[in-house]
Design a protein around this motif. Sequence first.
Motif, PDB file in Angstrom:
ATOM      1  N   UNK A 152     -36.973  22.195  11.720  1.00 56.95           N
ATOM      2  CA  UNK A 152     -37.304  22.222  13.143  1.00 56.95           C
ATOM      3  C   UNK A 152     -36.184  21.467  13.843  1.00 56.95           C
ATOM      4  N   UNK A 153     -35.429  22.149  14.685  1.00 57.00           N
ATOM      5  CA  UNK A 153     -34.287  21.532  15.348  1.00 57.00           C
ATOM      6  C   UNK A 153     -34.232  21.993  16.803  1.00 57.00           C
ATOM      7  N   UNK A 154     -33.598  21.210  17.678  1.00 52.16           N
ATOM      8  CA  UNK A 154     -33.487  21.608  19.086  1.00 52.16           C
ATOM      9  C   UNK A 154     -32.888  23.005  19.218  1.00 52.16           C
ATOM     10  N   UNK A 155     -33.360  23.742  20.179  1.00 54.79           N
ATOM     11  CA  UNK A 155     -32.965  25.137  20.320  1.00 54.79           C
ATOM     12  C   UNK A 155     -31.461  25.290  20.489  1.00 54.79           C
ATOM     13  N   UNK A 156     -30.916  26.233  19.773  1.00 55.05           N
ATOM     14  CA  UNK A 156     -29.466  26.478  19.807  1.00 55.05           C
ATOM     15  C   UNK A 156     -29.014  27.073  21.125  1.00 55.05           C
ATOM     16  N   UNK A 157     -29.969  27.678  21.893  1.00 57.71           N
ATOM     17  CA  UNK A 157     -29.582  28.297  23.156  1.00 57.71           C
ATOM     18  C   UNK A 157     -29.528  27.298  24.307  1.00 57.71           C
ATOM     19  N   UNK A 158     -29.777  25.987  23.994  1.00 54.41           N
ATOM     20  CA  UNK A 158     -29.688  24.965  25.024  1.00 54.41           C
ATOM     21  C   UNK A 158     -30.933  24.808  25.867  1.00 54.41           C
ATOM     22  N   UNK A 159     -31.930  25.671  25.669  1.00 55.36           N
ATOM     23  CA  UNK A 159     -33.182  25.560  26.416  1.00 55.36           C
ATOM     24  C   UNK A 159     -34.053  24.465  25.789  1.00 55.36           C
ATOM     25  N   UNK A 160     -34.978  23.942  26.591  1.00 51.96           N
ATOM     26  CA  UNK A 160     -35.915  22.967  26.040  1.00 51.96           C
ATOM     27  C   UNK A 160     -36.778  23.642  24.980  1.00 51.96           C
TER      28      UNK A 160
END
Length: 540
Positions: A152-160
């Motif tokens: 589980x990692x922060x979205x690669x598309x930069x969205x929250x």
Amino acid sequence: IIRAKAVRRRFSPKQKFYDPSQMISVVRRNASASKCSLSMTIGQRYASSFAHVKRVGVIGAGVAGLQTARSLKARGFEVEVFEKAPDVGGLWRENYVSSGVQIRKNYYGLLDEEIPHGDWASTPEIQKYILGFVDKHNLRSMIRFNTEVSSVSPRADGQRGWDFVVKDKDGKEATHSLDFAVVSHGLYSQTANMPTLPGKESFSGPIIHSSQFLSEDLVKGKKVVVIGGGKSAMDIAKVASKVGESSVLLYRQAHWITPQSILGLIPTEWIFMSRLGQALVGSYKGAWPDAPSGPKLAHTLLAPVMHGVFALLGAIFAVQRKHYGDFKPEHDFVADFYNVPQLQSAEFTQMVDKGEITATKGSVKSVEADGVVLGSGEKVPCDVIVCATGFGSSYPFFDAATLSALGVEKDGLYLYRHLLAPKVQDIAFVGAEASTLENSVTYGLQAEWLARALVGAVELPSADKMQTDVDALKAWKRSWMPESPYRSALILAHFLHYHDSLLADMKETPFRKSPNFLAEMFAPYTYKDYNGIVGAQVAK
């Protein structure tokens, strides 16, 4: 990288909320990985708006994850539940032989769901109850079974939000980009703790963890050594005594066995699961940190008196459960309860008295082909070794940066309201860092609290205030609770104070038995007292 000072300069001190996008620090890894890392700095506001949240990912389909799915569904969210097992239920789906409840059914029910079975249910009966809950609320279509969450990692598309990388039973991976993450993988089903056993490779029989003890056939006709001092160890020792040749319970430290009734007269739940019990425990060990001033004043004034009261109660329990000699616990029974909580019948004590179980204090020095050698030099012959040594809390799907931002410590993960991490937004922990005397009830209230928070019906404080509350709770727990990997999660007999905090946040009355004052003060709180809360005020 957006630095904290730059963020502070960008906003006026009078501005109530920061732009949530300014709370994200994006660290570009190597191009092939194409992933991000998210963190928040103390001094910034926790996200005041979750308007972006449409799709929520939930890890785990036990009683916490399922109740989370129900509450989120009632608020109109699209929910995806990832469950690595082939069905729902968690430990109720599959657990060690003879596992079962320690309390009567009124204290582990799911909110608004009538329990059809008797007071002391078996594991299959509870699983059937959970399956009925899933069908009633049409939750099965939301659940991806045989699906393990790899990362589980922060979205690669930069969205929250978060990217969930999941793997099915065939090893095929897929990525789901979701707006919010809920961790509900439970407290007792993660990494099995196995003791160091020098020479174990020479042992001629099986050495298993209690979670692998799924059939009596493993110990039938065998000489069995069970390592551990908690409920599961005692349960398995009883089974081994009944079907095996011999049963030895080997424990390093004795723990209090809280009887299900005091002197056979007063059910224990009438003391510890009522507001009276909360007042007694609070006056003795201290009130929950965010409790009103009254309980805190009571602790200041009555602590010496409560010392005597609980010493007397401990003496009664010692007589009932034969806590003498090597079986005398190191801590007083309240402190010990916040380390290894267990309520049990007299069966184990009676079996030890009759010689059907041998309870030995000691540790394993080494393992030989046909037995274990203790630190004292004594050898205990055995064919099977069962390690009832619990589980370790872990979050293997988070990377190092996220774990650091969460602040996982050796005694667990301390969270605001046992739900939110002040430094990491768009993630919650329901049933993962909370242990009470009414877990299923607690998780139902946590799930509803979260659902309301996501639609703005629960007002969240700043990250600073959250962290202040977390620090106060941490200091209070560490001041008297024995050290353990789960200390951060322990609420136990303070559960009413905790429930009251959640209800106050939701603008629900905590006094569920009112206007009946006597019942409010002296009757145990059950799951039925919280009926009508889940999904309430959805239109608002």
